[in-house]
Design an enzyme around this catalytic site. Structure first.
Site, PDB file in Angstrom:
ATOM      1  CD  GLU A 178      35.224  54.280  37.052  1.00  0.00           C
ATOM      2  OE1 GLU A 178      36.033  55.034  37.460  1.00  0.00           O
ATOM      3  OE2 GLU A 178      35.635  53.149  37.394  1.00  0.00           O
ATOM      4  CG  ASP A 186      37.149  45.858  42.228  1.00  0.00           C
ATOM      5  OD1 ASP A 186      37.376  46.577  41.159  1.00  0.00           O
ATOM      6  OD2 ASP A 186      37.549  44.626  42.493  1.00  0.00           O
ATOM      7  CG  ASP A 202      34.825  50.138  40.009  1.00  0.00           C
ATOM      8  OD1 ASP A 202      34.892  50.666  38.537  1.00  0.00           O
ATOM      9  OD2 ASP A 202      35.989  49.460  40.165  1.00  0.00           O
TER      10      ASP A 202
END
Length: 167
Positions: free
Chosen positions: A67, A139, A7
């Site tokens: 992502e 996160d 992420d």
């Protein structure tokens, strides 16, 4: 099969490692690579790269999933996030690890069942799907969610390939 979920973020980049055995998923480790806001942009990007390089060396993932980021209203923030994202894509690629990218809504749909899931819902589902996951930050929970998404889509692609269906 070991999957690294990522992420991206300039301040905090979440990471999560899972193992995939058929349809069974297991959390291996997760954490957050943090950069020092007092340093220059180049030094912060180097911190991200070095942190991810250590994670890759320690856990030797076979595949990575990242992502995709969304466009922010602040162009300067968007640019910095894009640069951090470049480092996040670079680290596994330099290690020879295939990288797949997923839209945030697809990650949410794969983990929670709806593309509009809230962060809290995501964290709860990650912990339900991966008992024992530390989720040291939101996160790292998001990174584990990206890894889960990759595991699901990877399994679907493999099933279609066995059935002789072209992608």
């Amino acid at each position: 099969m070991r999957v690294l979920g990522l992420d991206p973020g300039l301040r905090n980049t979440g990471w999560g490692i899972i193992t995939v055995d058929g349809n069974r998923l297991r959390a291996v480790a997760d954490g957050t690579v943090r950069s020092d806001e007092r340093l220059s942009l180049a030094e912060r990007l180097a911190q991200l790269y070095e942190g991810l390089d250590r994670v890759i060396a320690d856990y030797a993932p076979h595949e990575a999933a990242v992502e995709n980021t969304f466009v922010n209203k602040n162009p300067a923030s968007t640019l910095k996030l894009g640069q951090a994202r470049g480092v996040v894509l670079l680290a596994p690629a330099r290690a020879g690890i295939p990288v797949t990218e997923y839209q945030p809504s697809l990650v949410k749909k794969a983990v929670v069942g709806t593309g509009g899931a809230a962060k809290q819902q995501m964290g709860m589902m990650v912990k339900a799907l991966l008992p024992g996951a530390a989720c040291d930050s939101a996160d790292s929970a998001d990174a584990l969610a990206v890894a889960i998404c990759h595991a699901h889509f990877r399994a679907s692609a493999a099933a279609l390939a066995l059935a002789g269906v072209a992608r």
